[in-house]
Design a protein around this motif. Sequence first.
Motif, mmCIF file in Angstrom:
data_model
loop_
_atom_site.group_PDB
_atom_site.id
_atom_site.type_symbol
_atom_site.label_atom_id
_atom_site.label_comp_id
_atom_site.label_asym_id
_atom_site.label_seq_id
_atom_site.Cartn_x
_atom_site.Cartn_y
_atom_site.Cartn_z
ATOM 1 N N SER A 1 -43.762 -8.838 -46.361
ATOM 2 C CA SER A 1 -43.893 -9.028 -47.813
ATOM 3 C C SER A 1 -45.069 -9.948 -48.141
ATOM 4 O O SER A 1 -45.869 -9.663 -49.041
ATOM 5 C CB SER A 1 -42.594 -9.609 -48.382
ATOM 6 O OG SER A 1 -41.518 -8.699 -48.227
ATOM 7 N N CYS B 1 -47.328 -2.505 -51.997
ATOM 8 C CA CYS B 1 -46.680 -1.679 -50.983
ATOM 9 C C CYS B 1 -47.754 -1.092 -50.069
ATOM 10 O O CYS B 1 -48.862 -0.811 -50.512
ATOM 11 C CB CYS B 1 -45.905 -0.518 -51.608
ATOM 12 S SG CYS B 1 -44.365 -0.972 -52.427
ATOM 13 N N VAL C 1 -39.827 2.675 -54.915
ATOM 14 C CA VAL C 1 -40.258 1.958 -53.721
ATOM 15 C C VAL C 1 -41.061 0.730 -54.137
ATOM 16 O O VAL C 1 -42.051 0.847 -54.855
ATOM 17 C CB VAL C 1 -41.110 2.867 -52.816
ATOM 18 C CG1 VAL C 1 -41.654 2.082 -51.637
ATOM 19 C CG2 VAL C 1 -40.291 4.054 -52.333
ATOM 20 N N VAL D 1 -42.839 -3.386 -49.818
ATOM 21 C CA VAL D 1 -42.318 -2.366 -48.899
ATOM 22 C C VAL D 1 -43.461 -1.759 -48.106
ATOM 23 O O VAL D 1 -44.520 -1.463 -48.660
ATOM 24 C CB VAL D 1 -41.560 -1.263 -49.666
ATOM 25 C CG1 VAL D 1 -41.196 -0.109 -48.734
ATOM 26 C CG2 VAL D 1 -40.308 -1.824 -50.327
ATOM 27 N N ILE E 1 -35.865 1.169 -52.578
ATOM 28 C CA ILE E 1 -36.200 0.295 -51.455
ATOM 29 C C ILE E 1 -37.092 -0.828 -51.946
ATOM 30 O O ILE E 1 -38.092 -0.594 -52.633
ATOM 31 C CB ILE E 1 -36.943 1.062 -50.339
ATOM 32 C CG1 ILE E 1 -36.193 2.313 -49.914
ATOM 33 C CG2 ILE E 1 -37.168 0.156 -49.130
ATOM 34 C CD1 ILE E 1 -36.941 3.141 -48.871
ATOM 35 N N LYS E 2 -36.741 -2.051 -51.589
ATOM 36 C CA LYS E 2 -37.608 -3.197 -51.874
ATOM 37 C C LYS E 2 -37.527 -4.188 -50.712
ATOM 38 O O LYS E 2 -36.556 -4.198 -49.942
ATOM 39 C CB LYS E 2 -37.227 -3.881 -53.190
ATOM 40 C CG LYS E 2 -35.803 -4.446 -53.245
ATOM 41 C CD LYS E 2 -35.520 -5.046 -54.610
ATOM 42 C CE LYS E 2 -34.081 -5.566 -54.698
ATOM 43 N NZ LYS E 2 -33.785 -6.136 -56.038
ATOM 44 N N SER F 1 -38.792 -4.453 -47.731
ATOM 45 C CA SER F 1 -38.347 -3.810 -46.495
ATOM 46 C C SER F 1 -39.532 -3.257 -45.703
ATOM 47 O O SER F 1 -40.608 -3.014 -46.248
ATOM 48 C CB SER F 1 -37.354 -2.681 -46.795
ATOM 49 O OG SER F 1 -36.176 -3.188 -47.386
ATOM 50 N N ASP G 1 -32.657 -3.466 -49.351
ATOM 51 C CA ASP G 1 -33.322 -4.731 -49.630
ATOM 52 C C ASP G 1 -33.243 -5.559 -48.347
ATOM 53 O O ASP G 1 -32.168 -5.709 -47.763
ATOM 54 C CB ASP G 1 -32.630 -5.449 -50.788
ATOM 55 C CG ASP G 1 -33.365 -6.715 -51.238
ATOM 56 O OD1 ASP G 1 -34.445 -6.997 -50.687
ATOM 57 O OD2 ASP G 1 -32.847 -7.403 -52.131
#
Length: 336
Positions: free
Chosen positions: A234, A263, A276, A280, A293-294, A296, A310
């Motif tokens: 991240s 991302c 998304v 990510v 999805i976050k 990840s 998550d």
Amino acid sequence: MKIIVPMAGRGSRLRPHTLTIPKPLIPVAGKPIVHRLVEDIAGVLNQDIEEVAFIIHESFGEKVEQDLIAIAEKLGAKGTIYYQNEALGTGHAIMCAKESLSGPAVIAYADTLIRADFELDPTADAVIWVKQIENPEAFGVVKLNDKNEIIELVEKSQDFVSDLAVIGIYYFKDIAVLKQELQNVLDNNIQNGGEYQINDGIKNMMANGKIFKTGEVSEWMDCGNKNVTVETNSRMLGFLAADKIDLVSKNVKIENSTIIEPCFIGENVVLTNATVGPNVSLGNGTKVVDSSIKNSLVQTNATIKNANLDNAMIGNHASFDGKFTSISIGDYSVLE
């Protein structure tokens, strides 16, 4: 300039992801950890890199060796492979590459990513890269004199010595000097915790009058276990986005889906009824259907359906269809 990268450990704290691939080759923000590390160091040094020597376990295999050689060649450097087949410590690992230990060199352990911008002190015989931290009692730190020279390395002292933690990256004006001191460590069987340590070679250099200075990094990101690796992914995405680096491939197939940056989206990714991001990474060929999805990290050719993820980490060719949120599944796993 040479870069020496000890990376023979498989990374047990990052299992199951390291059961099929060594930890330094786990991708973060779309690129293997060791690839990012070597590129970042080369960028900080701002010097031509002559050689990158990787110290690995022989079991890593030919494909891994080819990938590592390619990393060096991308920098215009020679790539060299050495083997450490017994876990006998950091000093032993470095000496496994003794044929390459000459001239100016950086030693960098391949489980760390950095952000830094400084010049090497030309008056120093060596530089130890550090990061100012809030809980120094949990780390090895450097002790400085009134000239800001390092005079001691102190391991996890409960009494305050310094808040400058050693991050595992070192520069030596002539690494042959360290080589000689580490040979003395091996010859005299000097061990700590049953292993031969780089610190014993460094302490001998200090005792012989060599000048050590600090190089302070602005960011120090660990990849030791699943949670910190996802966090590092991240943070790295945020830095790359701030640098205005385009992280979304042009051939992503998007159907009724939203990407919330930052991302990394790899080649031939398919998003169907999906949200998304932010933070990510989706590897090449991954499919995400009816999912959110976050925060990840998903590797290549994975399939994710009906999920709300998550703080998740999913391996290559894995398949997940379910309601769990903070999951960690390795390569070729199926959880439905």
